[in-house]
Design a protein around this motif. Sequence first.
Motif, PDB file in Angstrom:
ATOM      1  N   VAL A   1       0.864  -1.184   0.000  1.00 32.18           N
ATOM      2  CA  VAL A   1       0.000   0.000   0.000  1.00 32.18           C
ATOM      3  C   VAL A   1       0.902   1.236   0.000  1.00 32.18           C
ATOM      4  O   VAL A   1       1.951   1.245   0.635  1.00 32.18           O
ATOM      5  N   MET A   2       0.482   2.247  -0.751  1.00 26.06           N
ATOM      6  CA  MET A   2       1.194   3.511  -0.779  1.00 26.06           C
ATOM      7  C   MET A   2       0.398   4.526   0.019  1.00 26.06           C
ATOM      8  O   MET A   2      -0.803   4.673  -0.178  1.00 26.06           O
ATOM      9  N   ALA A   3       1.077   5.213   0.935  1.00 26.79           N
ATOM     10  CA  ALA A   3       0.411   6.185   1.804  1.00 26.79           C
ATOM     11  C   ALA A   3       1.247   7.454   1.900  1.00 26.79           C
ATOM     12  O   ALA A   3       2.443   7.444   1.593  1.00 26.79           O
ATOM     13  N   ASP A   4       0.602   8.536   2.326  1.00 23.78           N
ATOM     14  CA  ASP A   4       1.344   9.760   2.622  1.00 23.78           C
ATOM     15  C   ASP A   4       2.429   9.439   3.643  1.00 23.78           C
ATOM     16  O   ASP A   4       2.202   8.656   4.572  1.00 23.78           O
ATOM     17  N   LYS A   5       3.586  10.054   3.476  1.00 21.34           N
ATOM     18  CA  LYS A   5       4.717   9.785   4.369  1.00 21.34           C
ATOM     19  C   LYS A   5       4.381  10.099   5.827  1.00 21.34           C
ATOM     20  O   LYS A   5       4.813   9.397   6.736  1.00 21.34           O
ATOM     21  N   ASP A   6       3.573  11.114   6.050  1.00 15.76           N
ATOM     22  CA  ASP A   6       3.229  11.529   7.414  1.00 15.76           C
ATOM     23  C   ASP A   6       2.103  10.702   8.040  1.00 15.76           C
ATOM     24  O   ASP A   6       1.737  10.942   9.185  1.00 15.76           O
ATOM     25  N   PHE A   7       1.568   9.742   7.314  1.00 16.46           N
ATOM     26  CA  PHE A   7       0.430   8.951   7.787  1.00 16.46           C
ATOM     27  C   PHE A   7       0.822   7.907   8.821  1.00 16.46           C
ATOM     28  O   PHE A   7      -0.021   7.382   9.542  1.00 16.46           O
ATOM     29  N   GLY A   8       2.095   7.559   8.903  1.00 20.49           N
ATOM     30  CA  GLY A   8       2.535   6.556   9.868  1.00 20.49           C
ATOM     31  C   GLY A   8       2.467   5.145   9.305  1.00 20.49           C
ATOM     32  O   GLY A   8       2.219   4.930   8.124  1.00 20.49           O
ATOM     33  N   ARG A   9       2.669   4.154  10.182  1.00 20.50           N
ATOM     34  CA  ARG A   9       2.716   2.747   9.755  1.00 20.50           C
ATOM     35  C   ARG A   9       1.552   1.912  10.274  1.00 20.50           C
ATOM     36  O   ARG A   9       1.208   0.901   9.684  1.00 20.50           O
ATOM     37  N   ARG A  10       0.967   2.304  11.389  1.00 21.20           N
ATOM     38  CA  ARG A  10      -0.045   1.463  12.040  1.00 21.20           C
ATOM     39  C   ARG A  10      -1.247   1.194  11.138  1.00 21.20           C
ATOM     40  O   ARG A  10      -1.622   0.033  10.919  1.00 21.20           O
ATOM     41  N   VAL A  11      -1.850   2.220  10.588  1.00 25.80           N
ATOM     42  CA  VAL A  11      -3.051   2.046   9.752  1.00 25.80           C
ATOM     43  C   VAL A  11      -2.722   1.337   8.435  1.00 25.80           C
ATOM     44  O   VAL A  11      -3.432   0.399   8.050  1.00 25.80           O
ATOM     45  N   PRO A  12      -1.650   1.719   7.717  1.00 24.67           N
ATOM     46  CA  PRO A  12      -1.343   0.977   6.492  1.00 24.67           C
ATOM     47  C   PRO A  12      -1.101  -0.519   6.719  1.00 24.67           C
ATOM     48  O   PRO A  12      -1.585  -1.349   5.951  1.00 24.67           O
ATOM     49  N   PHE A  13      -0.393  -0.867   7.805  1.00 26.69           N
ATOM     50  CA  PHE A  13      -0.166  -2.290   8.052  1.00 26.69           C
ATOM     51  C   PHE A  13      -1.423  -3.002   8.544  1.00 26.69           C
ATOM     52  O   PHE A  13      -1.608  -4.194   8.265  1.00 26.69           O
ATOM     53  N   ALA A  14      -2.299  -2.312   9.236  1.00 25.31           N
ATOM     54  CA  ALA A  14      -3.592  -2.912   9.599  1.00 25.31           C
ATOM     55  C   ALA A  14      -4.402  -3.181   8.334  1.00 25.31           C
ATOM     56  O   ALA A  14      -5.051  -4.235   8.205  1.00 25.31           O
ATOM     57  N   PHE A  15      -4.353  -2.251   7.379  1.00 26.30           N
ATOM     58  CA  PHE A  15      -5.025  -2.445   6.090  1.00 26.30           C
ATOM     59  C   PHE A  15      -4.437  -3.655   5.351  1.00 26.30           C
ATOM     60  O   PHE A  15      -5.165  -4.504   4.845  1.00 26.30           O
ATOM     61  N   ILE A  16      -3.109  -3.735   5.308  1.00 28.88           N
ATOM     62  CA  ILE A  16      -2.445  -4.863   4.648  1.00 28.88           C
ATOM     63  C   ILE A  16      -2.832  -6.179   5.320  1.00 28.88           C
ATOM     64  O   ILE A  16      -3.108  -7.174   4.638  1.00 28.88           O
ATOM     65  N   ASP A  17      -2.854  -6.218   6.645  1.00 25.88           N
ATOM     66  CA  ASP A  17      -3.262  -7.434   7.358  1.00 25.88           C
ATOM     67  C   ASP A  17      -4.672  -7.859   6.969  1.00 25.88           C
ATOM     68  O   ASP A  17      -4.935  -9.043   6.733  1.00 25.88           O
ATOM     69  N   GLU A  18      -5.581  -6.900   6.886  1.00 28.56           N
ATOM     70  CA  GLU A  18      -6.973  -7.212   6.518  1.00 28.56           C
ATOM     71  C   GLU A  18      -7.061  -7.700   5.075  1.00 28.56           C
ATOM     72  O   GLU A  18      -7.754  -8.672   4.780  1.00 28.56           O
ATOM     73  N   VAL A  19      -6.343  -7.056   4.155  1.00 29.93           N
ATOM     74  CA  VAL A  19      -6.351  -7.500   2.762  1.00 29.93           C
ATOM     75  C   VAL A  19      -5.792  -8.918   2.664  1.00 29.93           C
ATOM     76  O   VAL A  19      -6.348  -9.760   1.957  1.00 29.93           O
ATOM     77  N   SER A  20      -4.713  -9.199   3.386  1.00 25.78           N
ATOM     78  CA  SER A  20      -4.123 -10.549   3.312  1.00 25.78           C
ATOM     79  C   SER A  20      -5.077 -11.598   3.855  1.00 25.78           C
ATOM     80  O   SER A  20      -5.164 -12.699   3.320  1.00 25.78           O
ATOM     81  N   ARG A  21      -5.840 -11.255   4.912  1.00 28.30           N
ATOM     82  CA  ARG A  21      -6.823 -12.214   5.440  1.00 28.30           C
ATOM     83  C   ARG A  21      -7.940 -12.467   4.418  1.00 28.30           C
ATOM     84  O   ARG A  21      -8.325 -13.603   4.183  1.00 28.30           O
ATOM     85  N   GLN A  22      -8.434 -11.422   3.805  1.00 31.66           N
ATOM     86  CA  GLN A  22      -9.515 -11.580   2.844  1.00 31.66           C
ATOM     87  C   GLN A  22      -9.039 -12.226   1.544  1.00 31.66           C
ATOM     88  O   GLN A  22      -9.760 -12.994   0.927  1.00 31.66           O
ATOM     89  N   TYR A  23      -7.826 -11.900   1.133  1.00 33.88           N
ATOM     90  CA  TYR A  23      -7.312 -12.431  -0.125  1.00 33.88           C
ATOM     91  C   TYR A  23      -6.990 -13.919  -0.028  1.00 33.88           C
ATOM     92  O   TYR A  23      -7.110 -14.642  -1.001  1.00 33.88           O
ATOM     93  N   SER A  24      -6.625 -14.376   1.151  1.00 28.63           N
ATOM     94  CA  SER A  24      -6.232 -15.776   1.293  1.00 28.63           C
ATOM     95  C   SER A  24      -7.410 -16.723   1.563  1.00 28.63           C
ATOM     96  O   SER A  24      -7.213 -17.921   1.672  1.00 28.63           O
ATOM     97  N   THR A  25      -8.636 -16.186   1.676  1.00 27.26           N
ATOM     98  CA  THR A  25      -9.775 -17.069   1.898  1.00 27.26           C
ATOM     99  C   THR A  25     -10.432 -17.477   0.612  1.00 27.26           C
ATOM    100  O   THR A  25     -10.257 -16.945  -0.420  1.00 27.26           O
TER     101      THR A  25
END
Length: 88
Positions: A64-88
């Motif tokens: 995921v590409m995010a604004d540099k000032d957005f931090g890491r917590r939300v982008p990685f939570a998004f990635i975790d959710e996508v990986s859970r949904q994509y692998s089912t």
Amino acid sequence: MPMMYALVARGKTVLTEYTQVLGNFQTVTRILLGKIPQESAKMSYVYDSYTFHYMIQKGLTYMVMADKDFGRRVPFAFIDEVSRQYST
């Protein structure tokens, strides 16, 4: 818009991607996919005013590409959710 682009890839092959804005995201992500090691990992790369966050799990790369000032917590939570949904 804090997160602007997302993809799922196997190696250098992009399986799916999504964006609502125009930009050279596809070009930059193809270069990154060629450079990142394929071991399981969570990492981030800064490019201009954006950060590309990615996770490699079971041979798939979630990015995921995010604004540099957005931090890491939300982008990685998004990635975790996508990986859970994509692998089912």
